[in-house]
Design an enzyme around this catalytic site. Sequence first.
Site, PDB file in Angstrom:
ATOM      1  CB  CYS A   1     -56.669 -40.113  36.384  1.00 12.69           C
ATOM      2  SG  CYS A   1     -58.180 -39.034  36.199  1.00 12.69           S
TER       3      CYS A   1
ATOM      4  CB  CYS B   1     -56.303 -30.410  42.237  1.00 14.07           C
ATOM      5  SG  CYS B   1     -54.997 -29.331  42.528  1.00 14.07           S
TER       6      CYS B   1
END
Lengths: 136, 408
Positions: free
Chosen positions: A107, A37
């Site tokens: 994030c 990912c």
Amino acid sequence: MAYSEKVVDHYNNPRNVGSFGKDTPGVGTGLVGAPECGDVMKLQIKVNLETGVIEDAKFKTFGCGSAIASSSLATEWLKGKTVDEAAKIKNTDIVNELKLPPVKIHCSVLAEDAIKAALADYKEKNASAAAPVASK
Amino acid sequence: MALKFPIFMDAQSTTPCDPRVVEAMLPYFTEKFGHPASRNHPFGWEAEAAVDAARGKLARLIGARDPKELVFTSGGTEAINLALKGVAEMYREKGNHIVTTVIEQRAGIDVCKRLERQGYEVTYVPVQPDGLIDVEEIRKAVTDKTILISVMFANNEIGTIQDIAAIGKLAKEKGIIFHTDATQAVGKTPIDVEAMGIDLLSCTAHLIYGPKGVGALYVRRKGPRVRLAPLFDGGGHERGMRSGTLPVPLCVGFGRAAEIAQESMAAENARIAKLRDRLQDVILSSVDEAFLNGRPDRRLAGNLNISFAYVEGESVLMGLNKETALSSGSACTSSTLEPSYVIAALGASAELAHSSIRFSLHRFNTDEEVEYVGQRTIEVIKRLREMSPLYELAKEGIDLKTIKWKAE
């Protein structure tokens, strides 16, 4: 895409990069994300077993600048907090502090996951030994 | 020579206009402003002559027999759209099948996806680990319904140059129209549409030191005569295939850029390849677990694509972007938030797609720039690896594949 000043600062001067020994007493480790990912965070806390306060935190991150900044900021925030306080850190706090754009919100989510994973690991390892600390 | 920052090594995204190109264009903005389709006065004649001269220069660069075989477009994307959609519509009664590859640039892939939604069938031929398409795979994919084979000439990420002549030969043998997306190849590697059996070829000016906003589609007129349904209706310019007033200054610039490319290709390729090889040596001799993407001996001279294990591409670019412009196959640098499908198609792990960095060199790069970028890249990779949990795990001897990753 331009980065916020705070992201650039954390990227250029990451706080608390490094590792603790996983089996050191009081250390909790969170490893989240996946290489395929494009982001993996390892976040560790070192808890004072008597006071329940996080005395130190370290991270290592494979990921973009915003992922590095999110985890760097998380370690900064974790230090000095109790385990219970640390559990209240939300990804939106990180988004606001670093002014992350929508495409980088994941994030901050990953950083929150890393905190939770480190706390869970700590609790699991200290469930028997340090249980009284949490209840005081 | 003192270095000037930022250093540009992203020449497969675009290139600066050569000053000679700009000089050629300038008069066509002001005093020579005529419309090339104005057939009855000197302003028109002057503009038409300029556009035809540019067409001639492009024709020479790609070995076209007749300048009329070149149709100006707004760029590579439009040329690809016109080629694929134009053939699909025009030859619908003959068949509904297209053969292309998994490594085409986005325009090629996305047009095919749209055609699939409209009822066409598309076969996406896989790529070999070295970046080459196996011509036999194309042969296997062809059916009696195939109306078009479309294969890029050189890849935009890894620079691999395909065996276009062999694919052209196969297409001829089967009587199928052959399109090649040569946006990255024109002016960079010798092209001969006759010898290579190319029926349609897409190209663009801004990758060969020409202006942005103009491209061209080569459309074969003889053996076979290729017919296309136009994308736009209008004044019937460009032999009815592309209506719209030609941007004369841009066409002139494209022509001049083509002319310079043809004159300087051999010497320039040798010089740029030397710079590229030096950059490759500097980096690969100092960084372990860095993997070259694409076949080294069939590459565009300016292309260098390396996957740096354990570091993510965008973070590499961020460490360099104040001083050096590069690009990456990382998801974070793409508009789709997906990692490079080209690197992934080579059979590399998705992680290595996220870790790929493309250096693309150009006419104006210098030795000093190469040394600087090489050293800085090494520093940034080392710094990021010190910060990478994957690097740490690997150094501890843990196989990353054995870890159960918790994806978000």
